[in-house]
Every structure is written in C-alpha cells, then in structure tokens.
Design a protein around this motif. Structure first.
Motif, short mmCIF file in Angstrom:
data_model
loop_
_atom_site.label_atom_id
_atom_site.label_comp_id
_atom_site.label_asym_id
_atom_site.label_seq_id
_atom_site.Cartn_x
_atom_site.Cartn_y
_atom_site.Cartn_z
N HIS A 1 -30.62 42.79 110.53
CA HIS A 1 -31.07 43.50 111.72
C HIS A 1 -30.23 44.75 111.89
CE1 HIS A 1 -32.62 39.51 112.17
NE2 HIS A 1 -31.43 39.01 112.44
N TYR B 1 -29.11 48.09 114.57
CA TYR B 1 -29.01 48.58 115.94
C TYR B 1 -28.58 50.04 115.95
CZ TYR B 1 -28.92 43.58 116.71
OH TYR B 1 -29.24 42.25 116.69
N GLN C 1 -26.76 52.81 118.49
CA GLN C 1 -25.98 52.90 119.71
C GLN C 1 -25.57 54.34 119.95
OE1 GLN C 1 -22.09 51.01 119.94
NE2 GLN C 1 -22.42 50.50 122.10
N GLN D 1 -23.76 54.01 125.63
CA GLN D 1 -24.95 53.21 125.87
C GLN D 1 -24.84 51.85 125.18
OE1 GLN D 1 -27.47 54.40 127.94
NE2 GLN D 1 -25.99 56.06 128.22
N ALA D 2 -25.70 50.94 125.60
CA ALA D 2 -25.80 49.66 124.91
C ALA D 2 -26.54 49.83 123.59
CB ALA D 2 -26.52 48.64 125.79
N PRO D 3 -26.28 48.97 122.63
CA PRO D 3 -27.05 49.01 121.38
C PRO D 3 -28.53 48.76 121.63
CG PRO D 3 -25.07 47.70 121.11
CD PRO D 3 -25.21 47.96 122.58
N LEU E 1 -31.99 47.51 119.41
CA LEU E 1 -32.51 46.94 118.16
C LEU E 1 -33.59 47.86 117.62
CD1 LEU E 1 -32.55 44.41 116.26
CD2 LEU E 1 -34.36 43.51 117.76
N TYR F 1 -35.61 44.53 112.82
CA TYR F 1 -35.19 43.14 112.74
C TYR F 1 -35.85 42.45 111.56
CZ TYR F 1 -39.65 41.85 114.96
OH TYR F 1 -40.97 41.70 115.25
N TYR G 1 -25.45 49.92 113.42
CA TYR G 1 -24.81 48.68 112.99
C TYR G 1 -25.83 47.75 112.34
CZ TYR G 1 -20.98 50.06 116.11
OH TYR G 1 -19.95 50.73 116.71
N GLN H 1 -26.52 43.69 111.10
CA GLN H 1 -26.12 42.37 111.61
C GLN H 1 -26.89 41.29 110.87
OE1 GLN H 1 -28.10 40.74 114.98
NE2 GLN H 1 -27.39 38.91 113.94
N PHE I 1 -21.52 41.34 112.54
CA PHE I 1 -21.86 42.76 112.56
C PHE I 1 -21.13 43.49 111.44
CE2 PHE I 1 -24.28 43.23 116.37
CZ PHE I 1 -23.79 42.33 117.29
N GLY J 1 -19.34 47.15 110.24
CA GLY J 1 -18.39 47.98 110.95
C GLY J 1 -18.98 49.20 111.62
N PHE K 1 -20.82 43.12 126.65
CA PHE K 1 -22.27 43.14 126.78
C PHE K 1 -22.80 41.71 126.73
CE2 PHE K 1 -22.97 47.64 126.06
CZ PHE K 1 -21.98 48.03 125.17
N SER L 1 -31.52 37.96 115.82
CA SER L 1 -31.30 39.34 116.22
C SER L 1 -31.12 39.37 117.72
CB SER L 1 -32.50 40.22 115.81
OG SER L 1 -33.69 39.77 116.42
N LEU L 2 -30.69 40.49 118.26
CA LEU L 2 -30.41 40.62 119.69
C LEU L 2 -31.30 41.72 120.26
CD1 LEU L 2 -26.52 40.44 119.41
CD2 LEU L 2 -28.13 38.57 119.77
N TRP M 1 -30.35 43.95 125.80
CA TRP M 1 -28.93 44.08 126.09
C TRP M 1 -28.75 44.55 127.53
CZ3 TRP M 1 -24.85 44.17 122.18
CH2 TRP M 1 -25.31 43.90 120.88
N GLY M 2 -27.67 44.08 128.16
CA GLY M 2 -27.26 44.66 129.41
C GLY M 2 -26.57 45.99 129.17
#
Lengths: 105, 117
Positions: free
Chosen positions: A33, A35, A37, A41-43, A45, A48, A86, A88, A96, A98, B94, B103-104, B107-108
């Motif tokens: 998967h 992401y 970012q 901010q939040a990551p 997706l 996947y 990232y 995962q 994850f 790096g 988070f 998978s995620l 997200w908050g």
C-alpha cells in the motif's frame, strides 16, 4: 522483523514520470500500500493491494509489485504531487517504509 | 461520511502516562481494525498498534511493554495509553481505520504530543 527500503528522495520535472521504489525480501508475495503525505497533513492512501486506487485518486497514480521491489508510479507529474510517499505492508504487524520525498523541479 | 478525530493533553511529563482518544463519527467500530500511528517531528511513520472488536489487540513489539489500546463501541472511541514516556515519544499521533489487506484508508488529522518537564 520485516524491513522496507525506500530512496530518501526523488526529483522529477513537471509532466514527467516519477517512480518510487519500495524494496523488501520477496515483497512480491505481499500486498503493498502507498500513502501520500503533504507537509502538516495526515497521510492519504493512494494505492492499496499493489495496484488498486481508492475513490478520488487520479489515474496518474499506479502501482506494481514483483520479486523484491514494489513501485509507485506517478505519471504526468504536477506541482501538487510534491509530498512524502510511504509504502506499507502487513507482516504480522503494520510495517512502513522510511518514506521518499518527491520534489517537483 | 466517517471521520476520525484525535484528542489529548498536548504535553506530558517524562515518566508519566500518555492518554489519547480517537473519536469516530459517522459510522460504527464493528468489522474494522482501528490503528494508532505516530510520527516524530521531521521523521517517518511508525505503527503503534491496533484493536479489533474491542478485545483483540496487536502491538508494535518495540512498544508492547508500555502500551494499551482499547475501544468502546458504544461511544465509538478508541483509546491509547503509553506508560513511562520519554522525549522519544514526542510525536504527532494519528488514528486510522484498517481497510483491505490491512491498508489504512481513513486517518484523523493527528494530535501533537510533547514529552517535556
């Protein structure tokens, strides 16, 4: 424990193609998967299960996975694609990579 | 539309216990794994652990001895407790929802937790 290796940085000109690799032992048998970012901010997706895009993610984002390397490909790169990326996987735990900073020249 | 919102004290003293809450709105906790992920300033993502059905947990081995994750399905909240914190635990924390193949997908916005005296 399982280790995912990403290049720290990738630079690409607007309109070109960016390829971000994620290396892991026999990663081809795992679901990978990806992401995105942006700073502060939040990551999000973006890919996947190796190749699938969530709703709302542009077709410019695609993924592949074989052997010991998974790859996120961003076609026709735009300035807004500049971010950290990232990879995962699941290996009895969430793992994850790096992270790779993509810079749009 | 499901949304996640983390909340916490912002500042914790060394050796104390960190407690965070993730509030889920617009959906139930059932059938999903709920995860905590953290990111130290300027560094990458680190998975902390997950909870499923309020009673099934899975922890990062490096944190397991100090960690407790739980959930209250009636309140649609997920909880994180991390004992004996040090400066190395300073991070944005988070919460996220587990999706296909772990998978995620949601997200908050994250909450910054600083460990300092």
């Amino acid at each position: 424990s399982y280790v995912l290796t990403q290049p720290p940085s990738v630079s690409v000109a607007p309109g070109q193609t960016a390829r971000i690799t994620c290396g892991g032992n026999n990663i081809g048998i795992k679901s990978v998967h990806w992401y995105q970012q942006e700073p502060g901010q939040a990551p999000v997706l973006v890919v996947y299960d190796d190749t699938h895009r969530p709703s709302g993610i542009p077709e410019r984002f695609s993924g592949s996975n074989s052997g010991n390397t998974a790859t996120l490909t961003i076609s026709r790169v735009e300035a807004g694609d500049e971010a950290d990326y990232y990879c995962q996987v699941w290996d009895d735990h969430v793992v994850f990579g790096g992270g790779t900073k993509v810079t749009v020249l | 539309q499901v949304q996640l919102q983390e909340s916490g004290p912002g500042l914790v003293k060394p050796s104390e216990t960190l407690s965070l809450v993730c509030s889920v709105s617009g959906g139930s906790l059932s059938t999903f794994y709920w995860n905590w992920v953290r990111q130290p300033p300027g560094k990458g993502l680190e998975w902390i652990g997950s909870v499923f059905h309020s009673d099934t947990t899975n922890y990062n081995p490096s944190l397991k001895s100090r960690l407790a994750i739980s959930a209250d399905t009636s309140k649609t909240q997920i909880y994180l407790k991390l004992r004996s914190v040090t400066a190395a635990d300073t991070a944005v924390y988070f919460c996220s929802r587990g999706f296909t193949a772990r998978s995620l997908d949601l997200w908050g916005q994250g909450t910054l937790l600083t460990v300092s005296s």
